[in-house]
Design an enzyme around this catalytic site. Structure first.
Site, short mmCIF file in Angstrom:
data_model
loop_
_atom_site.label_atom_id
_atom_site.label_comp_id
_atom_site.label_asym_id
_atom_site.label_seq_id
_atom_site.Cartn_x
_atom_site.Cartn_y
_atom_site.Cartn_z
N LYS A 133 104.86 48.89 6.85
CA LYS A 133 105.64 49.24 8.06
C LYS A 133 106.60 47.94 8.11
O LYS A 133 106.46 46.95 7.60
CB LYS A 133 104.87 49.52 9.14
CG LYS A 133 104.34 50.65 9.11
CD LYS A 133 103.29 50.83 10.38
CE LYS A 133 102.53 52.35 10.36
NZ LYS A 133 101.61 52.30 11.62
N TYR A 136 104.91 62.21 10.32
CA TYR A 136 103.94 62.44 11.49
C TYR A 136 103.56 63.69 11.41
O TYR A 136 102.40 64.21 11.96
CB TYR A 136 104.15 61.49 12.48
CG TYR A 136 103.80 59.99 12.06
CD1 TYR A 136 102.42 59.53 11.93
CD2 TYR A 136 105.01 59.17 12.11
CE1 TYR A 136 102.19 58.18 11.65
CE2 TYR A 136 104.53 57.85 11.61
CZ TYR A 136 103.41 57.57 11.30
OH TYR A 136 103.25 56.05 11.11
N ARG A 178 94.49 45.06 8.20
CA ARG A 178 95.09 44.98 9.72
C ARG A 178 93.94 44.14 10.57
O ARG A 178 94.50 43.50 11.39
CB ARG A 178 94.91 46.38 10.46
CG ARG A 178 95.90 47.48 9.78
CD ARG A 178 95.40 48.87 10.27
NE ARG A 178 96.32 49.83 10.06
CZ ARG A 178 96.28 51.08 10.22
NH1 ARG A 178 95.02 51.84 10.59
NH2 ARG A 178 97.29 52.23 10.22
N ASN A 180 100.74 47.84 13.38
CA ASN A 180 99.55 47.29 12.53
C ASN A 180 99.98 47.46 10.93
O ASN A 180 98.97 47.62 10.08
CB ASN A 180 98.42 48.31 12.78
CG ASN A 180 98.91 49.98 12.80
OD1 ASN A 180 100.10 50.12 12.17
ND2 ASN A 180 98.08 50.66 13.21
N HIS A 232 100.93 52.04 7.19
CA HIS A 232 100.39 53.39 7.09
C HIS A 232 99.66 53.76 5.71
O HIS A 232 99.98 53.60 4.86
CB HIS A 232 101.51 54.55 7.31
CG HIS A 232 100.98 55.95 6.98
ND1 HIS A 232 100.48 56.54 8.15
CD2 HIS A 232 101.13 56.85 6.14
CE1 HIS A 232 100.02 57.66 7.56
NE2 HIS A 232 100.35 57.88 6.59
N GLU A 260 102.14 64.23 2.87
CA GLU A 260 103.09 63.00 3.24
C GLU A 260 103.65 62.39 1.79
O GLU A 260 105.02 62.14 1.71
CB GLU A 260 101.96 61.86 3.49
CG GLU A 260 101.41 62.12 4.94
CD GLU A 260 100.52 61.11 5.33
OE1 GLU A 260 100.14 61.37 6.64
OE2 GLU A 260 100.26 60.29 4.72
O1 CDP Z 1 97.53 54.81 11.17
P1 CDP Z 1 96.26 55.55 11.65
O2 CDP Z 1 95.88 56.68 10.73
O3 CDP Z 1 95.07 54.45 11.60
O4 CDP Z 1 96.38 55.72 13.17
P2 CDP Z 1 96.93 57.22 13.55
O5 CDP Z 1 96.07 57.81 14.86
O6 CDP Z 1 97.32 58.33 12.75
O7 CDP Z 1 98.43 56.76 14.45
C1 CDP Z 1 99.40 56.44 13.72
C2 CDP Z 1 99.98 55.28 14.20
O8 CDP Z 1 100.42 55.48 15.56
C3 CDP Z 1 99.20 54.01 14.12
O9 CDP Z 1 98.83 53.21 12.95
C4 CDP Z 1 99.84 53.08 15.38
O10 CDP Z 1 100.86 52.31 14.76
C5 CDP Z 1 100.39 54.28 16.22
N1 CDP Z 1 99.52 54.38 17.65
C6 CDP Z 1 99.77 53.82 18.68
O11 CDP Z 1 100.93 53.24 18.79
N2 CDP Z 1 99.16 53.96 19.68
C7 CDP Z 1 98.29 54.88 19.84
N3 CDP Z 1 97.49 55.06 21.00
C8 CDP Z 1 97.83 55.22 18.46
C9 CDP Z 1 98.49 55.17 17.54
MG MG Z 2 97.08 58.59 10.60
#
Ligand code: CDP
Ligand code: MG
Length: 201
Positions: free
Chosen positions: A14, A54, A136, A156, A159, A170
């Site tokens: 990212k 997403y 991370r 973080n 992705h 994706e």
């Molecule tokens: O990236 P990952 O699969 O670990 O998490 P996700 O649940 O698919 O969420 C995608 C991205 O959304 C995360 O990597 C975070 O950057 C962001 N996120 C956030 O900003 N606030 C949250 N409460 C959950 C996710």
């Molecule tokens: Mg995810």
């Protein structure tokens, strides 16, 4: 090639990862597992592509919404919306801003259990609680708390696809089929051949 060697996963470094000069460090961590790099590009994503990325998994809004509600509850606060889908949509808007803010590196890794191996090395979503030793967990400092206080996505660095099905959808968003390179990596015979013959002379 055996079926298990064909599993693919998508990784995006990212904008914060690029700005922190971590492309090399992150790539190294995935590369040394033995997974094969089969796609690689550097680009500034547009908002439409981030949304498509997403939204490609129909369960994602709900699951990210649940995570967001849980994060608020953990702080003893009420989430801005009761409906997790609405919370998910709010996270999506933050993500669109985050991902399209600058260049990212997109890559496809291939090999046995590619999705699970990459997720393990990447670590959990929130850097504050991601395991030590993960990307991370080791390389950044963000938390749900700070993200919510500042009304922005959790930064973080990465992705990584969450499942084989997610990965398939994706990868199609970021790569054309001809941009994914089919080739043999010499180490594959050590990783996958049934008999390790041909080593000793
Ligand atoms: O990236 P990952 O699969 O670990 O998490 P996700 O649940 O698919 O969420 C995608 C991205 O959304 C995360 O990597 C975070 O950057 C962001 N996120 C956030 O900003 N606030 C949250 N409460 C959950 C996710
Ligand atoms: Mg995810």
């Amino acid at each position: 090639m055996a079926i298990e060697q064909r599993e693919r996963t998508l990784v995006l470094i990212k904008p914060d990862g690029v700005q922190r000069s971590l492309i090399g460090e992150i790539l190294r961590r995935y590369e040394r597992t033995g997974l094969k790099l089969v796609g690689l590009k550097f680009l500034i994503p547009d908002e439409k592509t981030v949304r498509e990325h997403y939204m490609s998994d129909e369960n994602w809004l709900k699951s990210v919404g649940d995570k967001s509600v849980a994060a608020y509850e953990k702080k003893g606060l009420k989430a801005p919306f009761e409906d997790p889908i609405k919370c998910g949509e709010a996270v999506l808007e933050r993500l669109v801003k985050y991902l399209s803010s600058g260049p990212i590196a997109a890559m496809v890794w291939q090999g046995n259990e590619a999705v699970g191996i990459v997720r393990k090395i990447t670590g959990g979503t929130e850097p504050l609680s991601s395991d030590v030793g993960t990307i991370r967990g080791d390389l950044t400092v963000d938390s749900y708390n700070l993200g919510d206080t500042d009304g922005r996505a959790v930064r973080n660095l990465i992705h990584a696809s969450g499942s084989v099905g997610e990965a398939e959808k994706e990868i199609k968003i970021w790569f054309r089929e001809e941009e994914i390179i089919k080739y043999r990596l010499v180490q594959e015979s050590i990783l996958y051949d049934v008999n390790l013959d041909g080593i000793v002379e």
